[in-house]
Structure formats: structure tokens, C-alpha cells
Design a protein around this motif. Structure first.
Motif, short mmCIF file in Angstrom:
data_model
loop_
_atom_site.label_atom_id
_atom_site.label_comp_id
_atom_site.label_asym_id
_atom_site.label_seq_id
_atom_site.Cartn_x
_atom_site.Cartn_y
_atom_site.Cartn_z
N ARG A 38 35.54 50.32 45.90
CA ARG A 38 36.45 51.45 45.92
C ARG A 38 37.90 50.98 45.91
O ARG A 38 38.79 51.69 45.44
N ILE A 39 38.15 49.80 46.46
CA ILE A 39 39.50 49.24 46.45
C ILE A 39 39.83 48.75 45.04
O ILE A 39 40.84 49.14 44.46
N ILE A 40 38.98 47.90 44.48
CA ILE A 40 39.11 47.47 43.09
C ILE A 40 37.77 46.87 42.67
O ILE A 40 37.19 46.06 43.39
N SER A 41 37.29 47.25 41.52
CA SER A 41 35.99 46.80 41.06
C SER A 41 36.10 45.52 40.23
O SER A 41 37.17 45.20 39.69
N THR A 53 32.57 36.35 42.04
CA THR A 53 32.55 37.51 41.15
C THR A 53 33.96 37.99 40.82
O THR A 53 34.43 37.85 39.69
N LYS A 54 34.67 38.51 41.79
CA LYS A 54 35.99 39.09 41.53
C LYS A 54 37.13 38.07 41.51
O LYS A 54 38.05 38.17 40.69
N PHE A 55 37.07 37.10 42.44
CA PHE A 55 38.21 36.19 42.56
C PHE A 55 38.51 35.41 41.28
O PHE A 55 39.69 35.23 40.95
N PRO A 56 37.51 34.93 40.53
CA PRO A 56 37.85 34.21 39.30
C PRO A 56 38.69 35.03 38.31
O PRO A 56 39.56 34.48 37.63
N TRP A 57 38.43 36.34 38.24
CA TRP A 57 39.23 37.19 37.34
C TRP A 57 40.65 37.34 37.86
O TRP A 57 41.62 37.28 37.09
N LEU A 58 40.79 37.51 39.19
CA LEU A 58 42.12 37.61 39.78
C LEU A 58 42.89 36.31 39.59
O LEU A 58 44.08 36.32 39.24
N ARG A 59 42.22 35.20 39.79
CA ARG A 59 42.85 33.89 39.60
C ARG A 59 43.32 33.72 38.16
O ARG A 59 44.40 33.19 37.89
N GLN A 60 42.52 34.18 37.21
CA GLN A 60 42.88 34.06 35.80
C GLN A 60 44.14 34.88 35.49
O GLN A 60 45.02 34.41 34.74
N ILE A 61 44.25 36.06 36.07
CA ILE A 61 45.42 36.90 35.84
C ILE A 61 46.68 36.20 36.33
O ILE A 61 47.71 36.17 35.63
N PHE A 62 46.62 35.63 37.53
CA PHE A 62 47.78 34.94 38.08
C PHE A 62 48.05 33.63 37.34
O PHE A 62 49.21 33.26 37.13
N ALA A 63 47.00 32.93 36.97
CA ALA A 63 47.16 31.65 36.26
C ALA A 63 47.88 31.84 34.93
O ALA A 63 48.74 31.04 34.55
N ARG A 108 31.69 35.01 50.15
CA ARG A 108 31.14 34.08 49.14
C ARG A 108 30.81 34.82 47.85
O ARG A 108 31.04 34.30 46.75
N HIS A 109 30.29 36.02 47.99
CA HIS A 109 29.97 36.82 46.81
C HIS A 109 31.24 37.15 46.02
O HIS A 109 31.27 37.00 44.78
N THR A 115 34.67 45.16 37.42
CA THR A 115 34.86 45.62 36.04
C THR A 115 36.34 45.83 35.74
O THR A 115 36.83 45.47 34.66
N ALA A 116 37.09 46.41 36.70
CA ALA A 116 38.51 46.64 36.50
C ALA A 116 39.27 45.32 36.36
O ALA A 116 40.12 45.17 35.48
N LEU A 117 38.96 44.36 37.22
CA LEU A 117 39.61 43.05 37.15
C LEU A 117 39.28 42.33 35.84
O LEU A 117 40.15 41.73 35.20
N GLN A 118 38.02 42.40 35.43
CA GLN A 118 37.60 41.76 34.18
C GLN A 118 38.31 42.38 32.99
O GLN A 118 38.75 41.68 32.07
N GLU A 119 38.42 43.70 33.00
CA GLU A 119 39.08 44.39 31.90
C GLU A 119 40.53 43.96 31.78
O GLU A 119 41.04 43.73 30.68
N ILE A 120 41.21 43.84 32.93
CA ILE A 120 42.60 43.41 32.92
C ILE A 120 42.71 41.98 32.39
O ILE A 120 43.52 41.67 31.51
N ALA A 121 41.88 41.09 32.93
CA ALA A 121 41.95 39.67 32.57
C ALA A 121 41.65 39.43 31.10
O ALA A 121 42.25 38.55 30.47
N GLN A 122 40.73 40.18 30.53
CA GLN A 122 40.31 39.96 29.14
C GLN A 122 41.04 40.85 28.13
O GLN A 122 40.74 40.79 26.94
N SER A 123 41.98 41.63 28.60
CA SER A 123 42.68 42.55 27.70
C SER A 123 43.69 41.80 26.83
O SER A 123 43.97 40.62 27.04
N ASP A 124 44.25 42.52 25.87
CA ASP A 124 45.27 41.94 24.99
C ASP A 124 46.68 42.10 25.54
O ASP A 124 47.66 41.81 24.84
N ARG A 125 46.79 42.54 26.78
CA ARG A 125 48.10 42.70 27.39
C ARG A 125 48.78 41.34 27.57
O ARG A 125 48.13 40.30 27.62
#
Length: 220
Positions: free
Chosen positions: A71-74, A140-150, A135-136, A76-86
């Protein structure tokens, strides 16, 4: 066939009811102080329902926290941001828009707010039962967040500067979500400040200023 379908629907409804009740009780006093009996009584079901639907009280706890975090952030939402053309900047802007209680978004719903409050309370509870959830999320989510910041910082996933920027940026946001634990009345500062759109704009500006400073001053 209709009987099987009805049983499945009833089972899903009972499962969601147990999660809802566990969430409400946890919001009041923390999960460590909540019993399976209390949850089942509130849900209007028998005591065996927790084990039947979740395997154990701990299984219910994990499922509740997964649902809260989504509910805070899914993922799917993080993956969509990370893989987008933005652009890297636009990706971070989008992430902040989802996380911050922005004026544009109109503020979080009551359920979203409760999700954050429960999550933060349980994260600070130092419970061993919380570790599997972390750990989960780490896989799952942290790698996408890390990619956005990286991408924004121009750093590799194992660069300490990346983690410095990520955690320094998220710390003020986490602080905002701890406001319910401050021992003061809600009508007083800082509660009123945290609900002011200007405050959120300032946090946003502060985050980018810090990240931009890292990009400029720390040698690659």
C-alpha cells in the motif's frame, strides 16, 4: 461447482477479514501485544482460522506486513519507474511523487497513513519476526530502488556513495512518517508542519540538493 466457488469466495473473504482485523489491532498496540484469539474474535471466526489461512500467527504477521508495504509502494510501481524511458531525474521525481504526501497527490488516504504508521512501528520494534520481511524486500523491491538512485548518481550498485545518497535521502522521509509517535498533540508543531505542502516541497528540494552535491564533489 457453485458450492466450490462459494467456498473459495468465503475463504478469501475470511482471509481478508483476518488481515484487516490484525491490522486494526496492531495499529492500536503493536502486533507483539495482539493475540490470535483477539484477531479471530474481532473477525467473527474460530481460533483455527489463523492457522488454516496463514499457517501460523507469524504467517499472518508476514502477510499483513507485505500487504501494508504494497500500500505504501508496490514492487510493480518501482519496476515500472526503473524500467521506464524517463530520464534519471524524472524517475526520481516519479518515485518522490509516490512516496511523499504531495499536494499534487492530495495527501495519502487514511489506510495509506495507517500502513506507514504500522510499518514504522513494527520496524522499530526490534522483533525477530520482522527480519524475514526485510530479507524479502531486500531481494524484491530494494534492487529497483537502488537502480533508480544509481542511474541518477551515475554509480554502480556496489558503490558506497550510492548507499550514502540513498539512505541520506530516505532518512527525512522516514522521519516524516514517524510523526505519529511524537509525544505532542496533533494540532501542534511538528504535526501541522508535516501536513503542509511547503514542507514536502522543501524535503524534495533538499533531497535533490544532496544528491547533486554527491554527483559534483565525490570523485568517481
Amino acid at each position: 461447482m457453485k458450492t466450490d466457488t462459494k467456498q473459495r469466495e468465503d475463504g478469501r473473504a475470511t482471509r481478508e477479514k483476518l488481515l484487516d482485523c490484525a491490522e486494526q489491532l496492531t495499529a492500536k498496540k503493536g502486533f507483539a501485544s495482539v493475540t490470535s484469539k483477539e484477531i479471530c474474535q474481532m473477525a467473527g471466526t474460530n481460533l483455527a482460522a489463523v492457522n488454516y489461512h496463514f499457517g501460523s500467527r507469524e504467517g499472518l504477521y508476514e502477510e499483513m506486513l507485505y500487504r501494508l508495504h504494497n500500500r505504501i509502494i508496490s514492487e510493480t510501481a518501482l519496476q515500472e519507474i526503473a524500467q521506464s524511458d524517463r530520464t534519471p531525474r524524472e524517475k526520481l521525481e516519479t518515485f518522490f511523487h509516490l512516496i511523499l504526501w504531495s499536494a499534487e497527490r492530495g495527501g495519502r488516504s487514511a489506510l495509506d497513513t495507517r500502513a506507514i504508521q504500522i510499518w514504522m512501528h513494527e520496524a522499530l520494534s526490534n522483533s525477530e519476526a520482522f527480519l524475514p520481511i526485510l530479507r524479502h524486500l531486500a531481494t524484491t523491491k530494494f534492487p529497483w530502488l537502488r537502480q533508480i538512485f544509481a542511474e541518477y548518481l551515475g554509480r554502480t550498485p556496489d558503490d558506497p556513495v550510492l548507499y550514502s545518497g540513498l539512505f541520506s535521502t530516505m532518512a527525512p522521509i522516514l522521519l516524516m512518517n514517524l510523526k505519529e509517535f511524537f509525544p505532542i498533540r496533533k494540532e501542534e508543531t511538528p504535526h501541522r508542519i508535516f501536513s503542509d505542502p511547503t514542507f514536502h516541497q522543501a524535503v524534495h528540494a533538499f533531497a535533490f540538493a544532496g544528491l547533486d552535491a554527491l554527483k559534483k564533489t565525490v570523485a568517481l
